[in-house]
Design an enzyme around this catalytic site. Structure first.
Site, mmCIF file in Angstrom:
data_model
loop_
_atom_site.group_PDB
_atom_site.id
_atom_site.type_symbol
_atom_site.label_atom_id
_atom_site.label_comp_id
_atom_site.label_asym_id
_atom_site.label_seq_id
_atom_site.Cartn_x
_atom_site.Cartn_y
_atom_site.Cartn_z
ATOM 1 N N CYS A 51 0.921 -1.164 0.023
ATOM 2 C CA CYS A 51 -0.279 0.039 -0.150
ATOM 3 C C CYS A 51 0.896 0.927 -0.198
ATOM 4 O O CYS A 51 2.347 1.099 0.195
ATOM 5 C CB CYS A 51 -1.247 0.020 1.212
ATOM 6 S SG CYS A 51 -0.056 -0.128 2.902
ATOM 7 N N ALA A 54 3.157 1.699 2.325
ATOM 8 C CA ALA A 54 4.446 0.558 2.882
ATOM 9 C C ALA A 54 4.939 0.968 1.505
ATOM 10 O O ALA A 54 6.886 1.332 2.332
ATOM 11 C CB ALA A 54 3.335 -0.653 1.975
ATOM 12 N N ARG A 85 13.203 -2.726 5.047
ATOM 13 C CA ARG A 85 13.632 -3.948 4.504
ATOM 14 C C ARG A 85 15.217 -4.134 3.999
ATOM 15 O O ARG A 85 15.271 -4.351 2.803
ATOM 16 C CB ARG A 85 13.099 -3.469 3.147
ATOM 17 C CG ARG A 85 11.347 -2.806 3.212
ATOM 18 C CD ARG A 85 11.080 -1.741 2.247
ATOM 19 N NE ARG A 85 11.262 -2.174 1.044
ATOM 20 C CZ ARG A 85 12.157 -1.647 -0.112
ATOM 21 N NH1 ARG A 85 12.665 -0.719 0.395
ATOM 22 N NH2 ARG A 85 11.895 -2.343 -1.045
ATOM 23 N N HIS A 183 5.823 6.178 -2.442
ATOM 24 C CA HIS A 183 7.009 6.836 -2.696
ATOM 25 C C HIS A 183 6.655 8.692 -3.557
ATOM 26 O O HIS A 183 7.767 9.245 -2.938
ATOM 27 C CB HIS A 183 7.073 6.611 -4.297
ATOM 28 C CG HIS A 183 7.844 5.050 -4.196
ATOM 29 N ND1 HIS A 183 7.777 3.984 -5.371
ATOM 30 C CD2 HIS A 183 8.329 3.626 -2.963
ATOM 31 C CE1 HIS A 183 7.826 2.258 -4.711
ATOM 32 N NE2 HIS A 183 8.114 2.435 -3.588
#
Lengths: 532, 454
Positions: A51, A54, A85, A183
């Protein structure tokens, strides 16, 4: 039926209508094709997309080590993105790094009913009391947008009250169609609030920013090592092992290097408009691509010393890995791969696979846009849909104080013919000959693709890794590198080859079928025998 | 490591740092995976489903299937009904499960989607089933979500028949497939004819056979869930997790239940066996007595290595209570006992356990977090940490050995196959904790003090 048609065969009416445009089979090299991308996923298809939160918190902001990234919402979102990550980060001189922590407002039912702003303020107060960071970033999760908490007002309050940098990101999970929206929102927030706020001047000759390098498995460190050997200064990294302190100075670089263009091209473009900083598309994944990138950087700066050092470093690095590289190339040559990750990597890694003689036969992205498949030149032809219109496009004007072009227009135009300056090729360029590309691939299509193409190895993420392994196909995670790395640069390339070899040839594959299924275990004579 | 954590403890009212719990939906997803041929469905944004599948896959090292309603801004404004209906149609079309188990998220709960009405309105293929559970992430934790999904299945499916089916029902609680297998093995040895619900064994520990099966052979079948309404009695193990669904079944089908702790350590396993024996009117077989005797034998043999060793135990409520009980039985001092889930009952039970063994100066809290735990340890350290992977930061920061137990374990293999329940599970725990303590002793010993025989 070709493979594409077989893939679509199972789908009924509406799903077929949607999916057919997301699956492309390239019959021959170089034939341009259009693919549908960055559009809504079909509900009920088991996709790999995440999403907006994220993309914003998880991808872009999470790695910033000196920033307290506070998730404003119920506990889950912050908890799942804890540990990042695999964005490696070294602690600052005091030993501090906030990326080992998870910060959340852990909203409860009364907060949802009566609003969460009060709790958010209180949480910031407590952060200041306990951790006293120089910068706090607030990331919203779904319910926060719905109940209408004004997180931006709270950020302004924090700035005024504590004299720190505080940036709020309305990155609720339902925004956009994938991580990609996040982003963009993260890029906007950094551009508006952090980049260029240090007051430092541009006074270096070969200073670069690395954009879209998240230092997964230490990739960023490996690239930085090479750049420093050649003589570049890395001003800031967005955002692997990155920091608020560095990013403030990003406007003082001469050139922006764009690695993961999908997640960061917005900043590259905006910095060009605001500060006049050119950007080039680099790719430090793959030996050939690393050499190309380093050489194009040298061409950009047009400095004989730099050019020479570039060649020296390349030669030394190549010599360093030559033996291992040849050994793995001999073992891996002729194998085939499928690769399905992110929005840039599925293309980047094809070059690295090719370095070792592995052919990519199926590929796709989770959250790419059309330009990632077809090349940046198609951008102007993409009409924004309702979902992408919801993500703010900042209006950027040249900065009075810091705008400064490194190259004059003539030189810039001349360079554009020679190197990947302000452009990038799409994945299609390196595919063809019957290979299949799938956008926003799902569980069913993954199963089917493996059945149709029988790749020797399949690179994707953890959600499908174990399913693929159960089907008898080696699978490696290319999001987390399966806890290995670095894969960037020359040394990284042989790490990648080692890992690939290891996963294809690990002895356990030989034991999938128990011997009693292929060999008789009971021996005896039927009937009475000779003397009966 | 964790260098920003000060020793000085400050009161926090709003800020959660390094949580020891996660949200309801992931528990619901795990429970639904314990139903045969079931597709868990996340009614919310894509990210929820993606995070939950990732999280489960990381713990079990297995595929964790689930689908999503893929909410966009439009769905938030107009409601998620259309997305859910499309999703259900597509899931049945493409993945062909027998049942879809829908759970909500904070998003669909906040906009007030009425899942039950949507289900009644949708077209469901003949012979297929859709159930749902409300799992708002802003209430409870993954433990509550697990229980809520169990209740959802019971609400939709459990049927009271005129005649009992003579079986017992076992609710295993939020445990690994390996634990479920052990609970079933013990029940089998007691000649129990049981239905375990949910049952992730055979699903989240499926073998590699070289071909992928989306729906492996494990999982409670729909028929079995229906039959829960006519069992003789429910054994709700891990009562802080499973009592709520047991009450739901009692309300719906008038099935009696015994709410029990997880059978961890000697006493709680004894209790499980005694309850089974009492109810089933079966003698405890020699094989169980043998296992128990072996465990006690080892506890006696090794007791010197555990005496007064201090531990910080953290994780999910029932698991932590079980670990704490066994630590006490071993002669250890569970100095800090912490769960992230808000549940006063947990604290009361933990305090009662500590009191029973005379373990003074120990602290038990619910609704805590690992930052808090770390600060306690900084002020007064312990010999060992027992809990989930997220404690490894503390373990490294303070150089304390960590024994992994509970959920999640993201950084080791095999754990989900091996039980920590039952006498055999206790034996394994004893080995894990004992080895960690004794390895540490070896590591820290001066050359002249290194013991060859211990």
């Amino acid at each position: 039926m070709n493979e594409r048609e077989k893939l679509l065969d199972q789908y009924s009416g509406r799903v077929f209508k949607n999916r057919k445009d997301h699956i492309v089979q390239l019959e021959a090299d170089g034939v341009p094709q259009e693919i549908a991308a960055n559009s809504r996923s079909v509900p009920g298809l088991m996709i790999n997309r995440g999403c907006c939160y994220a993309g914003c918190k998880g991808v872009v902001l999470g790695p910033l080590k000196d920033v307290v990234v506070l998730t404003h919402g119920p506990i889950g979102c912050g908890y799942y993105s804890w540990g990042t990550r695999r964005n490696k980060a070294r602690s600052d001189s005091e030993g501090k790094s906030f990326i080992q922590y998870c910060f959340s407002t852990d909203l409860q039912e009364p907060d949802i009913v009566f609003g969460g702003e009060k709790k958010l303020k209180q949480a910031i107060q407590e952060i200041m009391e306990i951790f006293a960071p120089k910068c706090i970033m607030i990331c919203s999760t779904c319910p926060v947008g719905l109940i209408g908490d004004d997180i931006h007002a709270v950020a302004n309050w924090a700035k005024a009250t504590y004299g720190i940098a505080c940036v709020a990101y309305s990155c609720e999970g339902y925004k956009g169609v994938s991580q990609s929206a996040g982003h963009h929102i993260a890029n906007n927030g950094l551009m508006k609030n952090i980049i260029g706020t240090s007051g430092a001047k541009r006074d270096k000759k070969f200073a670069v920013n690395m954009l879209g390098e998240y230092n997964i498995g230490g990739d960023g460190w490996e690239v930085e090592r090479l750049l420093k050997l050649i003589g570049y200064e890395v001003v800031s990294i967005f955002t692997g092992d990155g920091s608020y302190e560095q990013i403030k100075n990003a406007h003082t670089a001469n050139l922006n290097l764009v690695q993961c263009h999908r997640s960061i091209n917005y900043i590259a473009e905006m910095m060009k408009k605001k500060y006049g900083i050119d950007w080039i598309k680099v790719n430090f994944i793959g030996i050939g691509e690393t050499m190309r990138s380093l050489r194009e950087m040298a061409v950009y700066f047009d400095d004989e010393g730099l050019r020479q050092r570039t060649e020296e470093v390349i030669a030394a690095e190549l010599a360093d890995i030559e033996e291992t590289r040849e050994a793995y190339r001999a073992k891996l040559h002729g194998h085939t791969a499928g690769i399905f990750v992110g929005g840039s990597r599925s293309h980047h890694y094809q070059n690295l696979l090719a370095d070792f003689g592995i052919k990519t036969v199926i590929a796709g992205y989770e959250f790419a846009h059309r330009d990632d498949y077809e090349g940046r030149e198609v951008l102007s032809g993409i009409k924004p849909d309702a979902d992408s219109k919801n993500i703010e496009e900042l209006t950027i004007e040249p900065d009075d104080q810091y705008y400064h072009l490194t190259l004059n227009k003539e030189r810039f135009d001349a360079l554009q013919q020679k190197i990947d300056i302000e452009k990038y090729e799409g994945m299609f360029r390196d595919m063809g000959n019957g290979t299949v590309t799938v956008d926003d691939f799902n569980h069913y299509e993954t199963e089917k693709l493996i059945e149709l193409f029988e790749p020797d190895i399949f690179y994707s993420g953890i959600k499908d890794k174990y399913m693929i392994q159960k089907s008898g196909t080696p699978s490696r995670q290319l999001h987390s590198y399966d806890y290995s790395g670095p894969y960037a640069g020359f040394r990284g390339a042989v790490n990648f080859a080692r890992d690939t070899y290891m996963s294809i040839f690990t002895p356990a594959w030989k034991y999938l079928t128990p011997p009693w299924n292929t060999r008789p275990t009971l021996e005896g004579i039927i009937g009475g025998g000779e003397n009966a | 490591m964790l260098d920003a954590t000060p020793k000085k403890i400050t009161e926090r009212r709003a800020l959660r740092v390094n949580p020891c719990k996660t949200c309801e939906p992931v528990g619901a997803m795990y429970a639904a995976l314990g139903v045969h041929r079931c597709m868990p469905h996340s009614h919310g944004s894509q990210g929820c489903c993606s995070y939950h599948r990732t999280f489960l896959a990381r713990h079990f090292k297995e595929p964790a299937i689930a689908t999503t309603s893929s909410f966009t801004e439009g769905a938030c404004v107009f409601g998620g009904g259309s997305n859910l209906k499309k999703a259900v149609k597509n899931v049945f079309d493409i993945y062909d499960p027998d049942v879809i188990a829908v759970h909500t998220t904070c998003l669909s709960e906040t906009i007030g989607d009425d899942i039950n009405t949507y289900i009644q309105q949708m077209e469901i293929p003949e012979g297929k089933i859709v159930v749902h559970a409300n799992t708002p992430s802003y209430a409870g934790s993954h433990i509550v979500g697990f229980g809520n999904m169990m209740s959802g299945f019971i609400q939709y499916l459990a049927e009271k028949k005129a005649v009992s089916n003579g079986k017992i029902g076992i609710f295993p609680g939020f445990v690994n497939p390996g634990d479920m297998r052990e609970m079933k093995r013990l029940a089998g040895l007691m000649h129990g004819d049981y239905i375990m619900f949910p049952d992730t064994s055979g699903v989240m520990d499926a073998p590699n056979k070289g071909h992928y099966e989306m729906y492996p052979k494990g999982g409670t079948t729909i028929e079995e869930i229906r039959a829960l309404g006519s069992v003789e009695k429910i054994f709700a193990l891990g009562e802080l997790t499973t009592k709520a669904p047991a009450i739901k079944l009692k309300e719906k089908c008038d099935v009696d239940f015994a709410a029990l702790p997880l059978p961890m350590g000697v006493e709680a396993t004894d209790q499980y066996i005694m309850e089974l024996s009492h109810f089933l009117h079966t003698e405890v077989p020699e094989s169980i007595e043998e296992e128990r005797g072996q465990l006690v034998d080892i506890m006696l043999d090794a007791h010197a290595n555990f005496y007064q060793k201090t531990a910080a135990i953290y994780g999910d409520p029932d698991t932590v209570l079980g670990l704490t009980a066994f630590a006490l039985e071993l002669g250890m001092v569970p100095k800090y006992v912490l769960t992230g889930t808000k549940n006063r009952e947990f604290t009361k039970k933990a305090e009662a356990l500590l009191a029973k063994f005379g373990a003074n100066d120990c602290k038990a809290v619910d609704n805590g977090d690992l930052f808090e735990l770390h600060q306690w340890i900084k002020n007064d350290p312990v010999d060992i940490l027992v809990g989930t992977t997220h404690g490894k930061y503390i373990a490294k920061a303070e150089d304390i050995p960590l024994v992994r137990a509970g959920f999640p374990i993201l950084d080791r293999y095999v754990h989900s196959y091996m039980p920590i329940v039952g006498y055999r599970g206790a034996m394994r725990l004893l080995e894990l904790i004992g080895n960690a303590l004794m390895d540490r002793q070896d590591r820290d010993a001066a050359d002249e003090d290194l013991e060859l025989v211990m």
